[in-house]
Write an enzyme that holds these catalytic residues in place. Structure first.
Site, PDB file in Angstrom:
ATOM      1  N   ARG A  87     -20.711   3.029  46.629  1.00  0.00           N
ATOM      2  CA  ARG A  87     -22.027   2.700  46.073  1.00  0.00           C
ATOM      3  C   ARG A  87     -21.998   1.224  45.664  1.00  0.00           C
ATOM      4  O   ARG A  87     -20.969   0.719  45.209  1.00  0.00           O
ATOM      5  CB  ARG A  87     -22.362   3.556  44.857  1.00  0.00           C
TER       6      ARG A  87
ATOM      7  N   GLU B 134     -29.826  -2.481  46.542  1.00  0.00           N
ATOM      8  CA  GLU B 134     -30.287  -2.112  47.888  1.00  0.00           C
ATOM      9  C   GLU B 134     -31.613  -1.362  47.881  1.00  0.00           C
ATOM     10  O   GLU B 134     -32.321  -1.334  48.885  1.00  0.00           O
ATOM     11  CB  GLU B 134     -29.233  -1.271  48.615  1.00  0.00           C
TER      12      GLU B 134
ATOM     13  N   HIS C 215     -26.455   0.633  54.552  1.00  0.00           N
ATOM     14  CA  HIS C 215     -26.227   2.027  54.141  1.00  0.00           C
ATOM     15  C   HIS C 215     -26.374   2.983  55.335  1.00  0.00           C
ATOM     16  O   HIS C 215     -27.144   3.943  55.291  1.00  0.00           O
ATOM     17  CB  HIS C 215     -27.187   2.428  53.006  1.00  0.00           C
TER      18      HIS C 215
HETATM   19  P1  NAD Z   1     -15.637  13.167  46.583  1.00  0.00           P
HETATM   20  O1  NAD Z   1     -16.244  13.635  45.323  1.00  0.00           O
HETATM   21  O2  NAD Z   1     -15.117  14.144  47.582  1.00  0.00           O
HETATM   22  O3  NAD Z   1     -14.420  12.169  46.240  1.00  0.00           O
HETATM   23  C1  NAD Z   1     -14.492  11.162  45.287  1.00  0.00           C
HETATM   24  C2  NAD Z   1     -13.081  10.923  44.786  1.00  0.00           C
HETATM   25  O4  NAD Z   1     -13.130   9.805  43.889  1.00  0.00           O
HETATM   26  C3  NAD Z   1     -12.534  12.115  43.996  1.00  0.00           C
HETATM   27  O5  NAD Z   1     -11.266  12.472  44.509  1.00  0.00           O
HETATM   28  C4  NAD Z   1     -12.429  11.573  42.580  1.00  0.00           C
HETATM   29  O6  NAD Z   1     -11.337  12.120  41.842  1.00  0.00           O
HETATM   30  C5  NAD Z   1     -12.244  10.088  42.842  1.00  0.00           C
HETATM   31  N1  NAD Z   1     -12.508   9.252  41.692  1.00  0.00           N
HETATM   32  C6  NAD Z   1     -13.367   9.445  40.676  1.00  0.00           C
HETATM   33  N2  NAD Z   1     -13.261   8.439  39.781  1.00  0.00           N
HETATM   34  C7  NAD Z   1     -12.319   7.599  40.263  1.00  0.00           C
HETATM   35  C8  NAD Z   1     -11.778   6.382  39.794  1.00  0.00           C
HETATM   36  N3  NAD Z   1     -12.164   5.811  38.646  1.00  0.00           N
HETATM   37  N4  NAD Z   1     -10.825   5.773  40.533  1.00  0.00           N
HETATM   38  C9  NAD Z   1     -10.415   6.337  41.698  1.00  0.00           C
HETATM   39  N5  NAD Z   1     -10.880   7.492  42.187  1.00  0.00           N
HETATM   40  C10 NAD Z   1     -11.834   8.104  41.479  1.00  0.00           C
HETATM   41  O7  NAD Z   1     -16.709  12.210  47.239  1.00  0.00           O
HETATM   42  P2  NAD Z   1     -16.783  11.731  48.761  1.00  0.00           P
HETATM   43  O8  NAD Z   1     -17.536  12.716  49.573  1.00  0.00           O
HETATM   44  O9  NAD Z   1     -15.428  11.314  49.210  1.00  0.00           O
HETATM   45  O10 NAD Z   1     -17.737  10.457  48.617  1.00  0.00           O
HETATM   46  C11 NAD Z   1     -17.346   9.343  47.822  1.00  0.00           C
HETATM   47  C12 NAD Z   1     -18.565   8.469  47.588  1.00  0.00           C
HETATM   48  O11 NAD Z   1     -18.955   7.879  48.826  1.00  0.00           O
HETATM   49  C13 NAD Z   1     -19.817   9.236  47.133  1.00  0.00           C
HETATM   50  O12 NAD Z   1     -19.826   9.423  45.735  1.00  0.00           O
HETATM   51  C14 NAD Z   1     -20.935   8.339  47.568  1.00  0.00           C
HETATM   52  O13 NAD Z   1     -21.256   7.460  46.516  1.00  0.00           O
HETATM   53  C15 NAD Z   1     -20.317   7.543  48.729  1.00  0.00           C
HETATM   54  N6  NAD Z   1     -20.964   7.866  50.006  1.00  0.00           N
HETATM   55  C16 NAD Z   1     -21.487   6.856  50.736  1.00  0.00           C
HETATM   56  C17 NAD Z   1     -22.096   7.119  51.951  1.00  0.00           C
HETATM   57  C18 NAD Z   1     -22.664   6.028  52.815  1.00  0.00           C
HETATM   58  O14 NAD Z   1     -23.440   6.320  53.746  1.00  0.00           O
HETATM   59  N7  NAD Z   1     -22.299   4.782  52.593  1.00  0.00           N
HETATM   60  C19 NAD Z   1     -22.215   8.445  52.392  1.00  0.00           C
HETATM   61  C20 NAD Z   1     -21.657   9.465  51.614  1.00  0.00           C
HETATM   62  C21 NAD Z   1     -21.035   9.158  50.419  1.00  0.00           C
END
Ligand code: NAD
Length: 339
Positions: A241, A270, A302
């Site tokens: 994000r 964005e 995005h």
């Molecule tokens: P997820 O919930 O499966 O994994 C997130 C991981 O981050 C978890 O393992 C959590 O423990 C970890 N985490 C939380 N706080 C943390 C910190 N301070 N330091 C390090 N790790 C930490 O989520 P996901 O499906 O892997 O997605 C991750 C993020 O990607 C989403 O939250 C979303 O914001 C972003 N995303 C972006 C797109 C895009 O099109 N660009 C699409 C989907 C998701």
């Protein structure tokens, strides 16, 4: 019983294709009546959903307390996010109003992970610049020197659904992968990935990729305090994000060379830019305009999620979420406020 009615905000043509294909036939218990609106959701547009059981929103729809109050007033009982992140929804307010919030936790982590890798490789080998040069009849290689990914230290911040695939792809490229996450993924540990503290990861990494959610604790994870820790010339990639990065601080770091290259699929502001064709307009965001001036910055708007498989999975899961919620059933994909 009549089918639940869902008003989809911020609709694009690819959403209509995916939702029309995914919804069950009329008369089937899984059928959802979908109303498509191009406009985004905020407190001024919420009333358009009157008569719907749920609204469906995307990453830049603004579901704050005022929007939720307006949805409640319009009789809408649920917010269905067609994405994984839910930082744009005031979950506590929704809970207080009895509005259920559901999301699509993992539609295609491969899509985002593969785009993350595509950004890294494109930026490193400057494929985007090389392509433009060749099309322009310029076959000079000057300024296109990259580095071998093999042997480089790559730090993956967040090894959930997406980050663990990114880590694995980097491992296959023979990077030395370290990870930062309060929860260790045992399969990554078995591969030899080491979990370390954020500061340790940032200090030694040649490549840093942000794959964690935007939370209060991760807001501006990369800022004036963490950038000076990072290895000079580091490649920074953010497909998480926008607000994981303090953009002004990273611009200073690009100017000083602390950050050697930057790839973004997400940007703090964005919401005022992405998902629309603004090519005929004057760009008002000076920070974004500054980012565009760097030869070592690569930005996509995005689009990391945008594969056919991901869109199909998003539509299928969202419709299933809406059917469950409308029937008053429990839903595994419900977002609850923090305790
Ligand atoms: P997820 O919930 O499966 O994994 C997130 C991981 O981050 C978890 O393992 C959590 O423990 C970890 N985490 C939380 N706080 C943390 C910190 N301070 N330091 C390090 N790790 C930490 O989520 P996901 O499906 O892997 O997605 C991750 C993020 O990607 C989403 O939250 C979303 O914001 C972003 N995303 C972006 C797109 C895009 O099109 N660009 C699409 C989907 C998701």
């Amino acid at each position: 019983m009549s089918s639940p009615r869902l008003t989809l905000f911020s609709t694009k043509a690819y959403d209509i294709d995916a939702f029309d294909t995914a919804t069950a036939p009329v008369g089937d218990p899984g059928h959802v009546d979908v109303v498509y609106l191009e406009t985004g959701l905020d407190s001024t547009t919420a009333a358009l959903a009157r008569g719907s059981d749920a609204v469906c929103v995307f990453v830049n729809d603004f579901v704050d307390a005022a929007t939720l109050d307006a949805l409640d007033e319009a009789g809408v009982g649920a917010v269905a996010l067609r994405c994984a992140g839910f930082n744009n929804v005031d979950v506590e307010r929704a809970h207080a109003l009895g509005i259920r919030v559901v999301r699509v936790p993992a539609y295609s982590p491969n899509a985002v992970a593969e785009h993350t890798l595509a950004l890294m490789l494109t930026l490193n080998r400057q494929i985007h610049r090389a392509h433009n040069r060749v099309r322009d009849g310029n076959f000079s290689l000057q300024g296109l020197v990259g580095f071998d990914m093999a042997g480089k230290r790559a730090a993956v911040v967040g090894t959930g659904h997406i980050g663990r695939i990114v880590a694995r792809l980097l491992w296959h490229l023979r990077c030395d992968v370290v990870a930062v996450d309060p929860f260790e993924d045992e399969h990554l540990v078995d591969l030899g990935v080491r979990y370390v503290e954020l500061h340790e990861a940032l200090a030694d990494a040649d490549i840093v990729t942000l794959n964690c959610p935007l939370l209060e604790s991760t807001h501006h994870l990369i800022d004036d305090e963490t950038l000076p820790i990072m290895k000079p010339g580091v490649m920074l990639v953010n497909t998480g994000r926008g607000a994981l990065i303090d953009t002004d601080a990273v611009i200073d770091a690009l100017k000083s060379g602390r950050v050697g290259s930057l790839a973004l699929d997400v940007y703090e502001e964005e919401g005022d830019l992405f998902f629309e064709d603004r090519s005929e307009q004057v760009l008002h965001d000076d920070t974004f305009a500054r980012l565009l001036t760097f030869p070592n910055v690569l930005i996509t708007a995005h689009q990391a999620f945008l594969t056919r498989e991901a869109l199909d999975a998003i539509a299928t899961t969202t419709l299933r979420n809406v059917v469950s919620v409308a029937a008053g059933e429990p839903c595994d994909n419900e977002v609850h406020p923090p305790n």
